[in-house]
Scaffold this active site. Structure first.
Site, PDB file in Angstrom:
ATOM      1  N   GLU A 301       0.843  -1.207   0.000  1.00  0.00           N
ATOM      2  CA  GLU A 301       0.000   0.000   0.000  1.00  0.00           C
ATOM      3  C   GLU A 301       0.870   1.246   0.000  1.00  0.00           C
ATOM      4  O   GLU A 301       0.544   2.243  -0.649  1.00  0.00           O
ATOM      5  CB  GLU A 301      -0.967   0.004   1.184  1.00  0.00           C
ATOM      6  CG  GLU A 301      -1.869  -1.235   1.314  1.00  0.00           C
ATOM      7  CD  GLU A 301      -2.570  -1.654   0.032  1.00  0.00           C
ATOM      8  OE1 GLU A 301      -2.765  -0.815  -0.863  1.00  0.00           O
ATOM      9  OE2 GLU A 301      -2.915  -2.855  -0.087  1.00  0.00           O
ATOM     10  N   GLU A 323      -1.637  -2.341 -10.041  1.00  0.00           N
ATOM     11  CA  GLU A 323      -1.602  -3.513  -9.166  1.00  0.00           C
ATOM     12  C   GLU A 323      -0.484  -4.488  -9.545  1.00  0.00           C
ATOM     13  O   GLU A 323       0.256  -4.960  -8.688  1.00  0.00           O
ATOM     14  CB  GLU A 323      -2.968  -4.212  -9.138  1.00  0.00           C
ATOM     15  CG  GLU A 323      -4.074  -3.382  -8.492  1.00  0.00           C
ATOM     16  CD  GLU A 323      -3.772  -2.940  -7.056  1.00  0.00           C
ATOM     17  OE1 GLU A 323      -2.824  -3.451  -6.435  1.00  0.00           O
ATOM     18  OE2 GLU A 323      -4.486  -2.040  -6.564  1.00  0.00           O
TER      19      GLU A 323
HETATM   20  N1  BES Z   1      -6.086  -1.176  -4.172  1.00  0.00           N
HETATM   21  C1  BES Z   1      -6.097  -2.444  -3.555  1.00  0.00           C
HETATM   22  C2  BES Z   1      -7.248  -2.688  -2.655  1.00  0.00           C
HETATM   23  C3  BES Z   1      -8.627  -2.699  -3.218  1.00  0.00           C
HETATM   24  C4  BES Z   1      -8.935  -3.195  -4.433  1.00  0.00           C
HETATM   25  C5  BES Z   1      -9.646  -2.250  -2.459  1.00  0.00           C
HETATM   26  C6  BES Z   1     -10.241  -3.191  -4.889  1.00  0.00           C
HETATM   27  C7  BES Z   1     -10.931  -2.266  -2.926  1.00  0.00           C
HETATM   28  C8  BES Z   1     -11.234  -2.729  -4.147  1.00  0.00           C
HETATM   29  C9  BES Z   1      -4.857  -2.658  -2.705  1.00  0.00           C
HETATM   30  O1  BES Z   1      -3.745  -1.967  -3.078  1.00  0.00           O
HETATM   31  C10 BES Z   1      -4.516  -4.110  -2.813  1.00  0.00           C
HETATM   32  O2  BES Z   1      -4.086  -4.513  -3.838  1.00  0.00           O
HETATM   33  N2  BES Z   1      -4.730  -4.863  -1.759  1.00  0.00           N
HETATM   34  C11 BES Z   1      -4.564  -6.282  -1.749  1.00  0.00           C
HETATM   35  C12 BES Z   1      -3.361  -6.688  -0.959  1.00  0.00           C
HETATM   36  C13 BES Z   1      -2.103  -6.556  -1.720  1.00  0.00           C
HETATM   37  C14 BES Z   1      -0.910  -6.813  -0.858  1.00  0.00           C
HETATM   38  C15 BES Z   1      -2.030  -7.451  -2.916  1.00  0.00           C
HETATM   39  C16 BES Z   1      -5.802  -6.863  -1.119  1.00  0.00           C
HETATM   40  O3  BES Z   1      -6.572  -6.093  -0.569  1.00  0.00           O
HETATM   41  O4  BES Z   1      -5.995  -8.057  -1.188  1.00  0.00           O
HETATM   42 ZN    ZN Z   2      -2.688  -2.825  -4.660  1.00  0.00          ZN
END
Ligand code: BES
Ligand code: ZN
Length: 869
Positions: A301, A323
């Protein structure tokens, strides 16, 4: 935030159109009340082309709308279920809207909602439209000023993005905080938090000498569990400066932990919101894996601040731009801090279990998809993990220094902009003078490429030739696929286990000096000269390309790699391949009703690894791992979980019988030691003992449980006990529940261990849990820990097919009504349904059909299930 429509519309990448309005700034005012929150929004807007202004908005009660201070009349605008249209707008104007929303009633964890008495927001991907009317798309970036008014006693902490401008007491026991974010951002990065929270503070001095205030917020009493996240954040900030020259840009960085969250964590500018299971950790409550995961998610993050926030996505089809790249960056971070080999192996295991499966199933899509029903469904293993692999291939091609040059170029050109994946590829290619034209097919074609290997050694002229042939199975949307550009790291081992010097015109060396061949045509042959003996091939070292390699290695060749390859990934890969081959042959025996007798040579090879004192404990535990159902299912035509389990069981029994004393001895030896690796190996051996029904396994596990000081040892002992139908299992579960039933994070582990058990009662137990407190049937973590886990427990689901699928689908329908994103995640448990044995498939598909017939099913669930029947 459901859009309840029977015919959801598909959106297409090719339909992208730049926005017709520019939002110069937005002032938001929140008057927070649990049931009736008013949101005033004042936007300065510039019209870029002559067209009505259409804003997104869902579930909002519009109270007032003014342009340049004048209330609009009914004829000037109209509102639909998901939009607000102003028929004619001036060239420059101020739009003021007031809407009312109900956070308490909102169970979708999207938009503004209440989680255990804390107001929190989640706006990615399209949650901002549940808060106010806005051009809710990532290419509309603007600057935010946010005022928050709330009851001071209930909500002493009031947070939003950027810098705190003022905070003051107002009448009626209420107070008001004003925040301003100096950076323009898309609406999906907006965040607000209000609640009674504890905080742990720290700081970081950037390389240019600025002091940044760091804060981790969590419910009172949980502060002691926040230090690991804080430390992880500091490590991430330092790493990004050193490895990519990237510094933090605000004066403050906040992380807030909440218990109701659909995803893992969210990178809102300056104010990250985290699922509590990915922040809170101490040795008593969190496992070694939890500690590692938290470190990497906090870093992920944080890294988004540059890859995602400063440079963002033009639209959601470009999601992998942020991502995939940020996953690549968090993987590199973990590899630099810990064991690179172990990280790579774990990441590839996850990639194969989740992404390869997705790519072979009904919901296969390219890293840059062409269309979708629900944007929320884009958060897939393909966008994330395969996206990261595609970046890693670029990295492999240009090398570490070349990649850094490309990244510098990317930020120089695109800082502050909303861009595309192809813009990124261009940034990396340019300063390295490489041509990614063919390479870019990785972004547009779905499916896992497969590569067949043919070898030829000519002893007379000491030449070795390697022929590679690639193919990628067609899919409905992509009936034929073009050849991929597949970069493969390579080594050839001599009889003593060293690498031959590679004499070949076909080899290129990247800026790290690694030997690389590039498969670009459908079929290519590579010639190596001066190879004095028949070599052993070590191809796709480090898993340089995300492909399936078909290589008919002999047992002797695999053993040679296991013993000598300097590429750790391929050493482990050879073990995996060897065990997988054996599993598959046992599964075939099972289907032809033969007795299952594992090949003694394989058992001895596993024993060789077990006894090798030179292999460190953590790596040994990975080498001893037996591939799981998700992995075997990709190689087999039929996912017959009973057959898989029988094969696994027979290997384990044979292994434990032959190496009983060594296993016990090693278990006890590592039990005395106390590192992550020792725990990993010891617990792995414990599973072997339990799986083989070793007479002392239950007492060993129970003793470990009783004496355990760390959560790692406790939970692994319970996992082992859970596969037995013993009194000790009951005792351990009971004790664990009593200790942790009030802990929203740890309680999930109690759910997981039971839902993953193979014992006969598992389904009945799970079903009962869902109706018994403290299980919260609306909490995403509880659902992921119970439903998603049993949903992937094919052995149990298939065994009790008459009951399980009907129940599971009832639950999808129930959850879909309150939280479509969570329901959609459950739907992905049906990824393999088409491979189920006929009789089971029929039952499961009938139930899926029943879900699809639900009149108000969300587009999220619909999209995922449509391909399953
Ligand atoms: N931006 C995402 C989180 C997200 C995505 C929130 C879609 C709501 C809707 C965040 O950066 C993310 O990728 N989080 C991952 C964990 C990451 C370490 C791969 C998650 O939430 O699983
Ligand atoms: Zn992410």
């Amino acid at each position: 935030m459901t859009t309840n429509t029977n015919q959801p519309t598909r959106i297409f990448l090719k339909d992208y159109k730049a926005p017709s309005f520019k939002v110069q700034s937005i002032d938001l005012f929140f008057n927070l009340h649990e049931k009736e929150t008013q949101v005033k929004a004042k936007q300065s807007i510039e019209k870029l082309e002559e067209t009505p202004l259409v804003l997104n908005g869902e579930g909002l009660k519009l109270l007032s709308i003014r342009i340049d201070g004048i209330e609009l009349s009914a004829a000037d605008y109209f509102v639909t279920e998901d939009s607000l249209t102003v028929r004619t707008a001036p060239d420059y104007f101020t739009l003021e809207t007031i809407v009312e929303i109900n956070p308490e009633e909102n169970k979708s964890c999207a938009g503004l909602y209440l989680s255990n008495g804390i107001f929190a927001t989640q706006c990615e991907a399209e949650g901002f439209r549940n808060i106010t009317y806005f051009l809710d798309r990532p290419d509309v970036m603007t600057s935010y000023t946010v005022s928050i008014e709330a009851d001071k006693k209930k909500y002493p902490v009031l947070l939003s993005n950027g810098d705190l401008i003022s905070k003051k007491q107002i009448g009626n026991g209420r107070h008001l905080a004003v925040w301003r974010d100096p950076f323009k951002k898309p609406s999906y990065l907006f965040a607000l938090v209000a609640g009674d929270l504890g905080v742990v503070e720290g700081s970081f001095i950037t390389k240019s000498g600025k002091e940044v205030k760091l804060e981790v917020y969590a419910s009172h009493g949980k502060q002691d569990r926040c230090f690991h996240a804080l430390l992880s954040l500091q490590k991430a900030m330092k790493w990004d400066e050193e490895r990519f020259g990237l510094e933090y840009d605000l004066n403050q960085y906040m992380i807030v932990s909440i218990d109701d969250f659909n995803m893992g964590a969210m990178e809102n500018k300056g104010l990250n919101i985290f699922n509590s299971r990915l922040v809170l950790a101490d040795p008593e409550s969190a496992t070694d894996n939890d500690f590692m995961r938290i470190e990497s998610v906090v870093a992920h993050e944080y890294f988004h601040n540059w890859t995602g926030n400063r440079v963002t996505c033009r639209n959601w089809f470009e999601l992998s731009l942020k991502e995939g790249l940020t996953v690549f960056r968090d993987q590199e971070f973990s590899s630099d801090l810990h064991s690179r080999a172990v990280e790579r192996i774990k990441n590839v295991d996850a990639l194969r279990a989740r992404q390869f499966a997705e790519d072979a199933g009904p919901n296969a899509h390219p890293v840059r998809p062409e269309s979708c029903l629900a944007v929320d469904n884009f958060y897939t293993a393909t966008i994330y993990e395969k996206g990261a692999e595609v970046i890693r291939m670029m990295y492999t091609i240009v090398g570490k220094d070349g990649f850094r040059k490309g990244m510098d170029n990317y930020f120089k050109e695109y800082d502050g902009k909303a861009v595309t994946i192809l813009d990124f590829a261009k940034s990396i290619a340019e300063p390295n003078n490489v041509d990614f034209t063919q390479f870019k097919l990785w972004y547009s074609q779905s499916g896992t490429p497969e590569v067949n290997v043919t070898e030829n050694y000519n002893a007379d002229n000491k030449e070795y030739s390697l022929t590679l042939k690639q193919f990628c199975k067609p899919t409905e949307k992509e009936p034929s696929k073009e050849a991929f550009h597949i970069p493969l790291l390579i080594g050839l081992l001599d009889p003593t286990g060293n690498d031959y010097k590679l004499n070949s015109k076909d080899i290129a060396y990247n800026s790290d000096g690694k030997a690389l061949i590039s498969l670009k045509k459908e079929e290519e042959t590579y010639l190596f000269t001066d190879i004095s003996d028949k070599p052993v091939l070590s191809l796709n070292r480090e898993f340089s390309s995300p492909i399936k390699l078909h290589w008919n290695a002999t047992q002797a060749e695999l053993l040679h790699i296991i013993k000598f390859d300097k590429d750790s990934f391929n050493r482990r890969e050879a073990c995996f391949k060897m065990i997988l081959q054996e599993l598959r042959s046992l599964i075939a025996d099972y289907h032809s009703k033969k007795e299952l007798r594992p090949n003694p040579e394989i058992i001895e090879a596993i024993g060789y690894i077990l006894l090798d004192k030179k292999i460190d404990a953590q790596f040994k535990s990975l080498m001893l791992q037996i591939p799981g159902d998700d992995f075997i299912a990709q190689e087999e035509d039929i996912l017959d979980a009973k057959a898989f389990q029988a094969a696994n069981h027979s290997i384990t029994i044979a292994f434990v019988q032959k190496y009983e004393s060594a296993i016990l001895e090693l278990y006890h030896a590592h039990h005395k030691l106390d590192s992550i690796g020792d725990r990993a190996l010891k617990n792995h051996l414990l599973f072997y003992l339990v799986e083989a029904n070793h007479p002392s396994s239950i007492s060993i596990a129970f003793e470990q449980f009783s004496a355990a000081k760390s959560m790692t040892d406790k939970i692994n002992a319970i996992v082992a006990l859970c596969h037995t139908d013993s009194e000790e299992r009951q005792k351990a579960l009971h004790e664990f529940l009593n200790r942790w039933k009030e802990d929203a994070v740890v309680f999930n582990k109690w759910l997981q261990v039971q839902a993953s058990s193979r014992i006969t009662k598992t389904f009945d137990i799970v079903k009962k849990i869902t109706t018994t407190p403290p299980f919260n049937p609306e909490n995403p973590n509880n659902i992921y820990s119970l439903h998603s886990v049993i949903g992937r427990n094919h052995f149990v689901m298939q065994r009790e097919k008459e009951k399980t699928y009907a129940w599971f689908c009832d639950e999808i329908i129930r959850i879909d009504k309150i939280n479509p994103q969570v329901a959609a995640r459950l739907c992905s448990c049906f990824n393999f349904v088409k491979k189920f044995p006929d009789e089971i498939k029929e039952i499961a598909q009938k139930e899926i059909g029943r879900v699809l017939a639900e009149p108000n099913l969300s587009k999220n669930s619909r999209e995922l299930l449509e391909g399953c029947i």
